[in-house]
Design a protein around this motif. Structure first.
Motif, PDB file in Angstrom:
ATOM      1  N   PHE A 628       9.990 -10.281 -23.029  1.00  0.00           N
ATOM      2  CA  PHE A 628       9.498  -9.304 -24.001  1.00  0.00           C
ATOM      3  C   PHE A 628       9.744  -9.814 -25.430  1.00  0.00           C
ATOM      4  CE2 PHE A 628      10.428  -5.791 -26.902  1.00  0.00           C
ATOM      5  CZ  PHE A 628       9.234  -5.079 -26.833  1.00  0.00           C
ATOM      6  N   PHE A 629      10.967 -10.349 -25.658  1.00  0.00           N
ATOM      7  CA  PHE A 629      11.289 -10.849 -27.006  1.00  0.00           C
ATOM      8  C   PHE A 629      10.438 -12.067 -27.353  1.00  0.00           C
ATOM      9  CE2 PHE A 629      15.153  -8.489 -25.877  1.00  0.00           C
ATOM     10  CZ  PHE A 629      15.199  -7.633 -26.958  1.00  0.00           C
ATOM     11  N   GLU A 630      10.235 -12.924 -26.348  1.00  0.00           N
ATOM     12  CA  GLU A 630       9.410 -14.119 -26.600  1.00  0.00           C
ATOM     13  C   GLU A 630       7.997 -13.706 -27.009  1.00  0.00           C
ATOM     14  OE1 GLU A 630       9.828 -16.345 -23.007  1.00  0.00           O
ATOM     15  OE2 GLU A 630      11.909 -16.867 -23.475  1.00  0.00           O
ATOM     16  N   ALA A 631       7.441 -12.702 -26.281  1.00  0.00           N
ATOM     17  CA  ALA A 631       6.077 -12.243 -26.602  1.00  0.00           C
ATOM     18  C   ALA A 631       6.049 -11.605 -27.991  1.00  0.00           C
ATOM     19  CB  ALA A 631       5.597 -11.245 -25.558  1.00  0.00           C
ATOM     20  N   ALA A 632       7.109 -10.835 -28.337  1.00  0.00           N
ATOM     21  CA  ALA A 632       7.158 -10.172 -29.644  1.00  0.00           C
ATOM     22  C   ALA A 632       7.193 -11.203 -30.769  1.00  0.00           C
ATOM     23  CB  ALA A 632       8.373  -9.251 -29.724  1.00  0.00           C
ATOM     24  N   VAL A 633       7.987 -12.261 -30.569  1.00  0.00           N
ATOM     25  CA  VAL A 633       8.071 -13.323 -31.588  1.00  0.00           C
ATOM     26  C   VAL A 633       6.710 -14.005 -31.729  1.00  0.00           C
ATOM     27  CG1 VAL A 633       9.091 -15.569 -32.116  1.00  0.00           C
ATOM     28  CG2 VAL A 633      10.545 -13.703 -31.327  1.00  0.00           C
ATOM     29  N   ALA A 634       6.045 -14.251 -30.600  1.00  0.00           N
ATOM     30  CA  ALA A 634       4.730 -14.905 -30.646  1.00  0.00           C
ATOM     31  C   ALA A 634       3.728 -14.027 -31.386  1.00  0.00           C
ATOM     32  CB  ALA A 634       4.240 -15.195 -29.223  1.00  0.00           C
ATOM     33  N   ARG A 635       3.794 -12.706 -31.127  1.00  0.00           N
ATOM     34  CA  ARG A 635       2.862 -11.784 -31.800  1.00  0.00           C
ATOM     35  C   ARG A 635       3.091 -11.792 -33.300  1.00  0.00           C
ATOM     36  NH1 ARG A 635       3.396  -8.262 -27.235  1.00  0.00           N
ATOM     37  NH2 ARG A 635       5.250  -7.313 -28.155  1.00  0.00           N
TER      38      ARG A 635
END
Ligand SMILES: Nc1ncnc2c1ncn2[C@@H]1O[C@H](COP(=O)(O)OP(=O)(O)OP(=O)(O)O)[C@@H](O)[C@H]1O
Length: 645
Positions: A628-635
């Motif tokens: 979830f954090f990885e996706a948030a950083v990518a977004r």
């Protein structure tokens, strides 16, 4: 430019005719004194010519010299009075004509402006638009009152004087009129030089206005960020570039008037030399005929009459240049193409049940818009090609979005910031049209509906509600102008706003300040909500409509809205997931796609993005998966690179 005048002056052409005729009459009366003076000198003082006036029967003329003097005075006075009256009527005609055009043009330009779609405003700067509506329209008016009437006077003068002088003595007339073509060439050269300078000046004044407008609007940020010095420097820079552009134009302009005066002065001296020598010694060289002292005086007076109006020629050209540049900008506004326009065969949406369908909707914002592009689009359209065929195709903000909402149902839209939630609902009210796919209300493509019926059917409370300068009551009743006080109070009640409004110093008559600055964010939102509820729309779109109110007030709003929205379709966007928890269906958007859908319970069970967002809001950060954090950083990275472009 002339087309604009012709179009907007059609209904009051009578004033222009009056102005034109009176200009000619007043000029004609201006020709009388030099002619009469010349005649009087020769006939009364020197006795070398019989006393007589054109168009006056000899039997009316006195014979005694004193009486002839008084008769001449009478003719001069009559010419002066007639000239005065004609001059008044001339100003009256031209000014009325110009004022009427200015008024009609401004109202029309404003009407076209507000018909423009959102994309146009996204790409335009407020200061520049205001400058078109104010400065440019005024410029067109002042060219009519000063420029056109002066030009007409000048032409009448040159022709009138030319004809009279030629009748008196064609050769001497040639000498005194020799300056006219010279002045014309001189002016033409001036125009060529000054034209681009004026264009640059207009651009820089537009930029300066835009900056000032922006800064006054953003004064709070300037203060809280303590960027006064930075902004002062930016304003100084914009003002300096206007200064430079203006000074460049001024430098050229100030050489013009002395140049004109020198040419006119030379012509005056030359006429004096040739005329005086002719009176003294008879015709020079190969010429023949005589020039009497009276005729000589007439010549000199006429030559002198040229000087001032010819100097005005420069102003006329100046004013013409500015008006032309202004008319291009006004035309640009009047002709700007709209992507979102009502189709000629559009039908009204009547008694809307409230079904919504999005079918394969893809949409991206235009990345650029300017006049050149608008013109190119128009040219393409005139040539019968598709104006959008080679327009920018930016990365879509919404990608192949499909969903349906049954009448009376509530759909919640959630998702990370920038995922396209607001964009999604803006397509429903046609602030923009999709690039691909269809948005339907009650099964009808919204592009086939009249804009007025669509916007009556869909009540839209935006993320950043705008209040107009005025009272609370005016702001709530805005758009539902026939609403009674009771209706307004009921709408306020539904929006949980009644109590705070009644506690304001003047209740519903309290002035909200510009953009509603005297109210809190949550109060503004509730007034905007009341405004939309008052319309009683079949479909209610709430874009973060309660984001600024506390959870307690939100609960109150939701309770009253539940009753109001029971039989209305509702689309609610919210970051606070509890706001949409009870929706019939929740759509989860991510990067413009619907990645999950279902009820709150179903989405929690799915344990995807929604479930994770729910954990975040419950403060249960520790249980979130690393993905979830990885996706948030990518977004975030994707959004920042979008913004940096
Ligand atoms: N008028 C506009 N012109 C160009 N791009 C825009 C415009 N409005 C929004 N965007 C871009 O479209 C994307 C989606 O914006 P939108 O406002 O629909 O997101 P959102 O999900 O409502 O975000 P938030 O939750 O922050 O309100 C963003 O990347 C944004 O930068």
């Amino acid at each position: 430019m002339w087309r604009l005048y012709a179009e907007y002056g059609r209904d009051n052409g009578g004033d222009a005719v009056l102005g034109t005729v009176m200009t000619l009459v007043s000029r004609a009366t201006g020709l009388v004194p030099p002619l009469v003076l010349g005649l009087a000198i020769d006939a009364i003082l020197l006795g070398t010519r019989p006393f007589g006036f054109p168009f006056v029967p000899d039997s009316w003329l006195p014979t005694a010299p004193d009486a002839q003097v008084w008769f001449t005075v009478g003719v001069l006075l009559a010419a002066t009075l007639l000239g005065g009256a004609a001059s008044w009527l001339q100003s009256y005609g031209w000014n009325r004509f110009a004022q009427d055009i200015q008024h009609a043009l401004r109202v029309d330009a404003y009407e076209r402006l507000q018909l423009q779609d959102r994309a146009f405003f996204d790409q335009s700067r407020t200061g520049e638009l205001l400058s078109v509506l104010n400065n440019d329209v005024n410029q067109l008016e002042s060219f009519l009152t000063d420029g056109v009437s002066s030009a007409l006077r000048l032409v009448a003068l040159v022709v009138g004087v030319g004809v009279v002088l030629a009748a008196l003595n064609p050769w001497l007339a040639l000498v005194s009129m020799a300056a006219v073509p010279l002045l014309a060439v001189f002016t033409l050269l001036f125009v060529r030089r000054v034209q681009p300078k004026y264009a640059r000046m207009r651009r820089s004044v537009g930029e300066l206005n835009a900056r000032l407008e922006n800064n006054v609007g953003g004064i709070e940020v300037i203060k809280t960020e303590h960027t006064e010095r930075y902004e002062l420097d930016r304003v100084r820079e914009a003002s300096r570039s206007y200064y430079d552009a203006n000074w460049d134009a001024i430098r050229t302009r100030i050489t013009f008037f002395p140049g004109l005066a020198v040419i006119s002065g030379l012509s005056f001296a030359l006429t004096f030399a040739v005329g005086a020598l002719w009176v003294l010694n008879g015709p020079p060289a190969f010429l023949s005929g005589t020039v009497s002292p009276g005729e000589f005086v007439t010549f000199m007076l006429y030559t002198q009459q040229f000087i001032w109006p010819l100097a005005q020629f420069g102003q006329i050209v100046n004013s013409y240049q500015r008006a032309k540049a202004s008319s291009d900008r006004v035309y640009g506004l009047l002709r700007a193409e709209r992507a979102v326009a009502e189709r000629p065969d559009a039908v009204a949406l009547d008694s809307v049940a409230g079904r919504i369908d999005y079918e394969g909707v893809t949409f991206g914002y235009e990345t650029g818009y300017d006049e050149a592009e608008a013109n190119a689009a128009e040219d393409a359209e005139n040539a019968g090609t598709d104006p959008n065929s080679d327009s920018d195709s930016p990365a879509p903000v919404l990608r192949d979005v499909s969903f349906s909402v049954e009448p009376g149902h509530t759909v919640g839209v959630v998702g990370p910031t920038g995922s396209g939630k607001s964009t999604l609902v803006k397509l429903l009210v046609r602030l923009y049209d999709p690039d691909e796919g269809v948005v339907r209300v009650d099964g009808r493509d919204v592009r086939d509906a009249t804009l007025s019926s669509l916007r009556r059917a869909v009540g839209y409370v935006s993320q950043e509600p705008f209040l107009f300068y005025g009272t609370v009551r005016e702001n709530i009743a805005y758009g539902t102008f026939g609403a009674t006080d009771e209706d307004v109070r009921a709408a306020a009640e539904r929006a949980a706003a009644r109590e705070f409004i009644e506690n304001l110093p003047d209740g519903y008559d309290t002035l909200v300040g510009e953009r509603g600055v005297k109210l809190s964010g949550g109060q503004r939102q509730r007034i905007a909500l009341a405004r939309t509820l008052l319309k009683e729309p079949a479909i209610l779109v709430l874009d973060e409509a309660t984001s600024h109110v506390d959870t307690e007030t939100e609960a109150l709003i939701r309770r009253s809205l539940d009753r109001f929205a029971a039989d209305r379709t509702t689309v609610a966007i919210a970051h606070r997931l509890s706001t949409v928890k009870d929706a019939d269906e929740i759509l989860v958007l991510e990067a413009g796609r619907v990645v999950e859908r279902g009820t709150h319970g179903e989405l929690l069970a799915e344990d995807g993005l929604y479930a994770n967002l729910w954990r975040v809001q419950a403060g249960d950060i520790d249980s979130l998966p690393e993905s979830f954090f990885e996706a948030a950083v990518a977004r975030r990275a994707a959004l920042e690179s979008d913004g940096g472009e």
